[in-house]
Design an enzyme around this catalytic site. Sequence first.
Site: not given
Length: 192
Positions: A10, A13-15, A22, A61, A85
């Site tokens: 993916h 991401t914000e994280w 995550q 995501r 994940e």
Amino acid sequence: MTPPVYVLRHGQTEWNAQHRIQGRLDSPLTRLGRAQAQQQREILSARDLRDFQVICSPQGRAFHTASIALEGLARAIHTDRRLSEIAVGEWEGLRRNALGADQPMDESEESALDLYERAPGGEGFAALHARCAEFLADLRRPSVLVTHGITSRMLRLIILGKDISEIGMLPGGQGVVYHLEDGEMNRLSIGA
């Protein structure tokens, strides 16, 4: 033998941008993450995917990335929980630098691989290996697989016939595509 596959991680991401772990939690793609998925679409659009099925992690995501990367290239995106994940138990959502590491570490994913193995209440590499091996054993058709950083590495490790201890030797990356066929892996990227 595993049929030919393209493996995508993916987009950012914000994280990811905040260096948070995550695991099974989720955060939205950033603007860069959406651009990385578009780069994957450019890479895949140059490939003949007529006989390929698309299988994606059910996590948001990954599914958002798949919807961008395969827009107009695939009829359907199927999900399979085995592409999720690695679970990291009590450490999900925490910043990597907040885990009390005894020594300073950089913020790259490669420097944090050990954290995924030793997370309290986490899945661990042996369980992830078993889950990914089961998924690959069931794979009957050429496929585009959209997944996550650690799961991507484990899938590729198994296809290449490597030992779990070699997981850190495999490259990661967002915005790229890995093509695996006949025991060989090629990293595909824009401009390469």
